[in-house]
Design a protein around this motif. Structure first.
Motif, PDB file in Angstrom:
ATOM      1  N   MET A  12      46.282  39.163  31.575  1.00 33.93           N
ATOM      2  CA  MET A  12      45.654  38.798  32.616  1.00 33.93           C
ATOM      3  C   MET A  12      45.818  39.938  33.717  1.00 33.93           C
ATOM      4  O   MET A  12      44.431  40.283  34.012  1.00 33.93           O
ATOM      5  CB  MET A  12      46.196  37.557  33.187  1.00 33.93           C
ATOM      6  CG  MET A  12      46.050  36.337  32.560  1.00 33.93           C
ATOM      7  SD  MET A  12      47.193  34.897  33.308  1.00 33.93           S
ATOM      8  CE  MET A  12      46.263  34.760  34.885  1.00 33.93           C
ATOM      9  N   ASN A  15      43.257  42.708  32.147  1.00 37.82           N
ATOM     10  CA  ASN A  15      41.926  42.409  31.961  1.00 37.82           C
ATOM     11  C   ASN A  15      41.134  41.552  32.749  1.00 37.82           C
ATOM     12  O   ASN A  15      39.752  41.905  33.133  1.00 37.82           O
ATOM     13  CB  ASN A  15      41.735  41.449  30.611  1.00 37.82           C
ATOM     14  CG  ASN A  15      42.028  42.209  29.547  1.00 37.82           C
ATOM     15  OD1 ASN A  15      41.044  42.852  28.806  1.00 37.82           O
ATOM     16  ND2 ASN A  15      43.225  42.008  29.088  1.00 37.82           N
ATOM     17  N   TYR A  16      41.694  40.888  33.943  1.00 36.60           N
ATOM     18  CA  TYR A  16      41.126  40.193  34.834  1.00 36.60           C
ATOM     19  C   TYR A  16      40.981  40.899  36.283  1.00 36.60           C
ATOM     20  O   TYR A  16      41.735  40.499  37.025  1.00 36.60           O
ATOM     21  CB  TYR A  16      41.697  38.699  34.955  1.00 36.60           C
ATOM     22  CG  TYR A  16      41.626  37.976  33.589  1.00 36.60           C
ATOM     23  CD1 TYR A  16      40.539  38.068  32.820  1.00 36.60           C
ATOM     24  CD2 TYR A  16      42.481  37.279  33.252  1.00 36.60           C
ATOM     25  CE1 TYR A  16      40.450  37.355  31.554  1.00 36.60           C
ATOM     26  CE2 TYR A  16      42.443  36.047  32.248  1.00 36.60           C
ATOM     27  CZ  TYR A  16      41.525  36.214  31.447  1.00 36.60           C
ATOM     28  OH  TYR A  16      41.469  35.747  30.195  1.00 36.60           O
ATOM     29  N   ASN A  20      35.128  36.337  39.054  1.00 32.82           N
ATOM     30  CA  ASN A  20      35.898  35.155  38.942  1.00 32.82           C
ATOM     31  C   ASN A  20      37.202  35.297  38.475  1.00 32.82           C
ATOM     32  O   ASN A  20      38.027  34.697  38.941  1.00 32.82           O
ATOM     33  CB  ASN A  20      35.047  34.110  38.211  1.00 32.82           C
ATOM     34  CG  ASN A  20      34.367  33.029  38.985  1.00 32.82           C
ATOM     35  OD1 ASN A  20      34.991  32.678  40.130  1.00 32.82           O
ATOM     36  ND2 ASN A  20      33.128  32.610  38.725  1.00 32.82           N
ATOM     37  N   ALA A  21      37.195  36.238  37.505  1.00 27.66           N
ATOM     38  CA  ALA A  21      38.538  36.592  36.901  1.00 27.66           C
ATOM     39  C   ALA A  21      39.427  37.264  38.059  1.00 27.66           C
ATOM     40  O   ALA A  21      40.590  37.015  37.979  1.00 27.66           O
ATOM     41  CB  ALA A  21      38.515  37.649  35.730  1.00 27.66           C
ATOM     42  N   MET A  24      40.524  34.604  40.408  1.00 25.83           N
ATOM     43  CA  MET A  24      41.742  33.830  39.765  1.00 25.83           C
ATOM     44  C   MET A  24      42.999  34.467  40.027  1.00 25.83           C
ATOM     45  O   MET A  24      44.050  33.860  40.431  1.00 25.83           O
ATOM     46  CB  MET A  24      41.370  33.699  38.400  1.00 25.83           C
ATOM     47  CG  MET A  24      42.444  32.922  37.586  1.00 25.83           C
ATOM     48  SD  MET A  24      42.224  32.623  35.740  1.00 25.83           S
ATOM     49  CE  MET A  24      42.457  34.280  35.274  1.00 25.83           C
ATOM     50  N   SER A 310      34.694  28.369  38.194  1.00 24.21           N
ATOM     51  CA  SER A 310      34.789  28.408  36.873  1.00 24.21           C
ATOM     52  C   SER A 310      35.316  26.728  36.364  1.00 24.21           C
ATOM     53  O   SER A 310      35.513  26.040  37.122  1.00 24.21           O
ATOM     54  CB  SER A 310      35.876  29.416  36.544  1.00 24.21           C
ATOM     55  OG  SER A 310      35.787  29.578  35.094  1.00 24.21           O
ATOM     56  N   VAL A 315      40.891  27.665  33.812  1.00 26.80           N
ATOM     57  CA  VAL A 315      41.440  28.756  34.622  1.00 26.80           C
ATOM     58  C   VAL A 315      42.934  28.109  35.245  1.00 26.80           C
ATOM     59  O   VAL A 315      43.840  28.956  35.268  1.00 26.80           O
ATOM     60  CB  VAL A 315      40.648  28.634  36.121  1.00 26.80           C
ATOM     61  CG1 VAL A 315      41.137  29.217  37.190  1.00 26.80           C
ATOM     62  CG2 VAL A 315      39.210  29.469  35.461  1.00 26.80           C
TER      63      VAL A 315
END
Length: 326
Positions: A12, A15-16, A20-21, A24, A310, A315
């Motif tokens: 996470m 990559n995020y 929205n990632a 989160m 999302s 999530v």
């Protein structure tokens, strides 16, 4: 990147990074900071999160004291237990978008109730629980005792009577984890759930008294007392999964205490996050941006606010994985 985290959290963090990632990740880190600073957290469960098997991650959150109180719909309260006792009888319908009205009728005729791609079996889920919960309701009624909906469910789980039916690893049931900790729960609008409908039918047949089940007004009063007693220090955060009554009912306790009880020193909710795919428009509660809640006396100007637009079934387990350092 922290080396003390497991592979999910490391993935996470790597990559995020955007959109929205990133929202989160901000929400997850905000939740973690809130707990680290001594805050408590309410989680609210709308929709059919129990049938989506959120218990796999939520039960561990409960065991590790990452949540202090839950507000949920009556459906989420009962459907976690239904999944516990009837999992192998559930029917998945991957092509649910293609079902005709006749296909839906056939599912009904075969005693399946569909929630998106998952059909809950009436006999093994609803009726299996009904037999046991009715006895607990009736015993309380005969004794002149009164309890909240979740307290009756806790009695049923802790009695051990359902163990004969367990079809999943009980560590994946959030209701069982909650019962074992006697976690506070509020269940607004419980009457619209399957067990609520069944209880109403017994009242209509004069088999139990309506007053044996404590009411939504009593839930609100109980929650107000709990909030007053737990809002010192860092305060209580609000982690909202979906929208609807599971979120709107408990968040209103703050303006009620401030405006109606004239407790002008009552703290606002001290963290807010909502996971929702609702469109932000048209008077929708689910689609209201967090800042709207400032005007209702629910959130402060400085309350950390996050919205992740999302799918909560994707999530929420990821955020919980982050908090659990998985």
């Amino acid at each position: 990147m922290s080396t003390t985290r497991g592979p999910i959290s490391q993935f996470m963090e790597r990559n995020y990074l955007h959109f929205n990632a990133a929202a989160m990740m901000d929400a997850a880190k905000g939740y973690e900071t809130h707990l680290d600073e001594g805050g408590k957290m309410m989680i609210t469960l709308a929709g059919a999160m129990s049938t989506a098997e959120l218990g796999i991650s939520l039960a561990e959150m409960i065991r590790q004291d990452k949540v202090s109180i839950i507000s949920c719909t009556g459906a989420n309260l009962e459907e976690d237990i239904m999944n516990l006792v009837a999992h192998s009888h559930y029917k998945r319908v991957p092509n649910y978008r293609d079902l005709s009205p006749q296909d839906e009728w056939d599912l009904l005729e075969n005693h399946y109730n569909r929630v998106t791609d998952t059909c809950i079996p009436e006999e093994e889920a609803f009726r299996r629980l009904q037999k046991h919960i009715y006895k607990i309701w009736k015993d309380a009624d005969n004794a002149g005792e009164r309890y909240f909906p979740h307290e009756f469910m806790y009695k049923m789980l802790l009695s051990g009577d359902l163990e004969q039916y367990y079809e999943i690893d009980p560590k994946n049931s959030w209701m069982l984890a909650a019962a074992e900790k006697n976690l506070p729960i509020v269940v607004p609008g419980w009457e619209d759930s399957t067990m609520g409908n069944i209880f109403a039918s017994y009242v209509m047949k004069s088999e139990v008294k309506a007053t044996t089940m404590k009411s939504g007004i009593e839930y609100m009063g109980w929650l107000a007392d709990w909030y007053i007693n737990n809002s010192e220090g860092k305060g209580i955060g609000f982690f909202q999964i979906g929208g609807g009554i599971a979120g709107d009912f408990p968040i209103c306790v703050v303006p009620m205490l401030y405006q109606d009880m004239e407790m002008e020193n009552i703290p606002f909710w001290s963290y807010f996050c909502q996971i929702s795919d609702s469109t932000t428009s048209y008077g929708s509660y689910s689609g209201a941006v967090p800042n709207e809640k400032i005007t209702w006396g629910k959130l402060d100007i400085h309350t950390p606010k996050f919205i992740v637009e999302s799918d909560a079934t994707i999530v929420a387990p990821l955020i919980f994985a982050w908090i659990l350092k998985m």
